[in-house]
Design a protein around this motif. Structure first.
Motif, short mmCIF file in Angstrom:
data_model
loop_
_atom_site.label_atom_id
_atom_site.label_comp_id
_atom_site.label_asym_id
_atom_site.label_seq_id
_atom_site.Cartn_x
_atom_site.Cartn_y
_atom_site.Cartn_z
N TRP A 72 0.84 -1.64 0.25
CA TRP A 72 0.30 0.16 0.01
C TRP A 72 0.92 1.30 0.17
O TRP A 72 1.29 1.45 0.84
CB TRP A 72 -1.11 -0.12 1.11
CG TRP A 72 -2.58 0.90 0.84
CD1 TRP A 72 -2.36 2.61 0.51
CD2 TRP A 72 -3.44 0.16 0.29
NE1 TRP A 72 -3.53 2.18 0.16
CE2 TRP A 72 -4.56 1.63 0.30
CE3 TRP A 72 -4.21 -0.93 0.23
CZ2 TRP A 72 -5.75 1.02 -0.01
CZ3 TRP A 72 -4.93 -1.71 -0.19
CH2 TRP A 72 -6.25 -0.28 0.04
N TYR A 73 0.86 2.31 -0.94
CA TYR A 73 1.63 3.45 -0.87
C TYR A 73 0.63 3.84 -0.56
O TYR A 73 -0.89 4.83 -0.89
CB TYR A 73 1.18 4.14 -2.48
CG TYR A 73 2.29 5.38 -2.79
CD1 TYR A 73 3.74 5.29 -2.62
CD2 TYR A 73 1.74 6.15 -2.63
CE1 TYR A 73 4.31 6.65 -2.95
CE2 TYR A 73 1.63 7.43 -3.84
CZ TYR A 73 3.23 7.42 -3.05
OH TYR A 73 3.90 8.93 -3.42
N HIS A 74 0.64 5.11 0.63
CA HIS A 74 -0.16 6.37 1.64
C HIS A 74 0.25 7.41 1.06
O HIS A 74 1.03 8.36 2.05
CB HIS A 74 0.11 5.72 2.94
CG HIS A 74 -0.70 4.50 3.12
ND1 HIS A 74 -0.06 3.48 3.88
CD2 HIS A 74 -1.73 4.31 3.77
CE1 HIS A 74 -0.18 1.98 4.29
NE2 HIS A 74 -2.11 2.61 3.36
N GLY A 75 0.32 7.96 0.14
CA GLY A 75 0.85 9.58 -0.10
C GLY A 75 -0.26 9.87 0.49
O GLY A 75 0.36 11.50 1.17
N ASP A 76 -1.66 9.94 1.38
CA ASP A 76 -2.09 11.02 1.74
C ASP A 76 -1.61 11.56 3.32
O ASP A 76 -1.89 12.22 4.05
CB ASP A 76 -3.49 9.71 1.88
CG ASP A 76 -3.39 9.24 2.40
OD1 ASP A 76 -2.25 8.35 2.51
OD2 ASP A 76 -3.80 8.95 3.28
N ARG A 77 -0.58 10.29 3.43
CA ARG A 77 0.41 10.48 5.32
C ARG A 77 1.30 11.52 5.21
O ARG A 77 1.61 11.54 5.93
CB ARG A 77 0.29 8.79 5.20
CG ARG A 77 -0.60 7.73 5.82
CD ARG A 77 0.20 6.61 6.60
NE ARG A 77 -0.05 7.25 8.12
CZ ARG A 77 -0.51 6.85 8.63
NH1 ARG A 77 -1.85 6.59 8.45
NH2 ARG A 77 -0.57 7.10 10.06
N VAL A 78 2.35 11.79 3.94
CA VAL A 78 3.28 12.32 3.43
C VAL A 78 2.74 13.83 2.71
O VAL A 78 3.68 14.25 2.10
CB VAL A 78 4.14 12.06 3.06
CG1 VAL A 78 4.91 10.62 4.84
CG2 VAL A 78 4.05 11.25 2.13
N LEU A 79 1.50 14.04 2.94
CA LEU A 79 1.25 15.09 2.09
C LEU A 79 2.22 16.54 2.26
O LEU A 79 2.33 17.76 1.18
CB LEU A 79 0.23 16.29 2.57
CG LEU A 79 -1.29 14.76 2.50
CD1 LEU A 79 -2.28 15.83 2.27
CD2 LEU A 79 -1.09 14.70 0.77
N ARG A 80 3.04 16.98 3.42
CA ARG A 80 4.07 18.58 3.48
C ARG A 80 5.17 17.54 2.38
O ARG A 80 5.79 18.54 1.95
CB ARG A 80 4.95 18.26 4.76
CG ARG A 80 3.72 18.51 5.89
CD ARG A 80 4.60 19.30 7.21
NE ARG A 80 4.63 17.68 8.14
CZ ARG A 80 5.53 17.70 8.58
NH1 ARG A 80 6.28 18.98 9.34
NH2 ARG A 80 5.40 16.94 9.77
N GLN A 81 5.32 16.50 1.73
CA GLN A 81 6.15 16.03 1.11
C GLN A 81 5.74 16.62 -0.81
O GLN A 81 6.69 16.55 -1.13
CB GLN A 81 6.55 15.04 1.04
CG GLN A 81 7.40 14.24 1.75
CD GLN A 81 8.03 12.97 2.10
OE1 GLN A 81 7.74 12.30 3.17
NE2 GLN A 81 8.08 12.52 1.17
#
Length: 332
Positions: free
Chosen positions: A208-217
Motif C-alpha cells: 500500500w502506497y500512503h501518499g496521503d500521510r506525507v502531504l508535507r512532502q
C-alpha cells in the motif's frame, strides 16, 4: 543509450554509482513502519514517494499495473530470446534472474558488439533496475528482515536529499534552484498521482502506497491521516508453486483500486510553512514509536506553529474504495 531511452531507462543509465552507507540504511530501517510504509522521525511521517522515483530515477510511475501470468511454458527459451543467453542449470529457477549473472554477462560490452547485443544489454539492465526497486519496496515492510536488497541507491539518495546533515528533515528539496534547474520536465508528467492512496502491484507483490500521510512532502498541510489500509494475507504471498497463477485475477480487487488512483487523491491545501499543526504533533507523538521520540509521547515541541485545519482524533477508513475528491497535485 538509444535502446535504454526507448525502454524508459535512459535517466537511470546516467546515474553514477556510489558507495552505500550501511549505517545510514540500517538507521532508516529501524525507523520504518511496516503498517504505514513510512519512516517515523520526530518531525513526523515521511517516505520514499512516487515523486522521488520520478525525479531521481526518471522512471515512469503511471499506467497499467505490473501483473498477469508470471510464468511461461519455456522460460529458458524466452530468456535466451530477450537477453541472448540463459542461466545454466542450478543458477536460476526462473522465478527471477540473479544480478550477479546479469553483471557477468553484460557488465562489459566489446567494441565490436552488434546491434542485437546492445538491445539485449538494454533489456537486461532495465530488468535489474526494476527488480531492485520493487524488492526494496516490499522487503522493507518486513520487520524480521536482517539484510537488505533492491534499489538501495534510491533509498540512500532519498535520505541524503532529505537529511543532508542528519539535523533536520528537508521537506521540499527539489525546489532548490540547483536541483530544479536540472530536473527534466518529463519527470513531472505523472505528478497528478504522486500523493494518491492506493496499492502498488508487481505480480504477487501488493504493497500500500500512503501518499496521503506525507502531504508535507508535496508542499501541503498534513491533517491527521486515516488509519492505514492493509492488504491482509496477500502481503506475504509468493510465486512459489503458483506457476500458472494469473495475478491480475487473483488481485483483481487491488487492481481495481489502482485503476481508481485518480479518485483516491486527498484534499490538498498548499502550506506556507512546513511545520505541522499542534493537533497533528499531539496525535503523532501519542501513537508513534516511543524509542524514536525518546519516550516523550505527548510533548509538543516549542517550535511547532499551529496551522489549523486538523481534528484531534484520527478518522477511520474501513472501506478501501472510499472516495477521495480528485484534485491533481501541482508540479513544483
Amino acid at each position: 543509450m538509444p535502446y535504454l531511452e526507448l525502454a524508459g531507462f535512459g535517466s537511470v543509465a546516467l546515474i553514477r554509482s556510489s558507495d552505500l552507507r550501511f549505517d545510514l540504511l540500517s538507521a532508516l530501517v529501524e525507523r520504518w513502519g511496516p503498517e504505514t510504509h513510512t519512516f517515523h522521525f520526530p518531525c513526523g511521517e515521511c517516505t520514499v514517494t512516487l515523486k522521488d522515483v520520478a525525479l531521481q530515477l526518471g522512471l515512469p510511475i503511471d499506467g497499467s499495473p505490473v501483473t498477469g501470468v508470471s510464468s511461461f511454458t519455456d522460460p529458458a527459451a524466452l530468456c535466451y530470446q530477450l537477453l541472448g543467453d540463459s542461466p545454466e542449470d542450478g543458477e536460476s529457477y526462473f522465478s527471477g534472474i540473479k544480478f550477479t549473472w546479469l553483471k557477468a554477462k553484460i557488465g562489459q560490452l566489446s567494441t565490436t558488439a552488434t546491434e542485437g547485443e546492445f538491445m539485449c544489454a538494454a533489456r537486461a539492465w532495465g530488468s535489474a533496475v526494476l527488480a531492485m526497486l520493487y524488492r526494496e519496496l516490499c522487503r522493507a515492510t518486513n520487520p524480521d528482515v536482517v539484510d537488505m536488497g533492491g534499489c538501495l541507491i534510491l533509498l540512500q539518495s532519498w535520505a541524503l536529499y532529505r537529511l543532508p546533515f542528519l539535523a533536520s528533515f528537508i521537506w521540499m528539496p527539489y525546489r532548490r534552484p540547483e536541483i530544479a534547474n536540472v530536473v527534466p520536465s518529463s519527470a513531472y508528467v505523472d505528478s497528478h498521482i504522486w500523493c494518491t492512496n492506493t496499492p502498488i502491484i508487481n505480480f504477487n507483490v501488493v504493497e500500500w502506497y500512503h501518499g496521503d500521510r506525507v502531504l508535507r512532502q508535496f508542499g501541503c498541510i498534513q491533517p491527521i491521516p486515516f488509519s492505514p489500509c492493509q492488504v491482509g494475507v496477500v502481503h506475504d504471498m509468493t510465486k512459489r508453486r503458483r506457476f500458472q497463477m494469473d495475478w491480475g485475477i487473483k488481485h483483481q480487487k487491488f487492481v481495481a483500486l489502482w485503476n481508481y488512483r485518480l479518485r483516491r487523491i486527498p484534499q490538498m491545501v498548499m502550506a506556507t510553512d512546513p511545520q505541522p499543526s499542534s493537533e497533528y504533533i499531539q496525535w503523532y507523538y501519542s501513537c508513534r514509536k516511543p524509542y524514536i521520540l525518546k519516550g516523550q509521547l505527548t510533548v509538543i515541541p516549542l517550535h511547532v506553529q499551529q496551522l489549523g485545519g486538523s481534528d484531534a482524533t484520527s478518522p477511520m477508513d474501513p472501506d478501501p474504495m472510499a472516495y477521495y475528491p480528485p484534485q491533481p497535485a501541482e508540479p513544483e
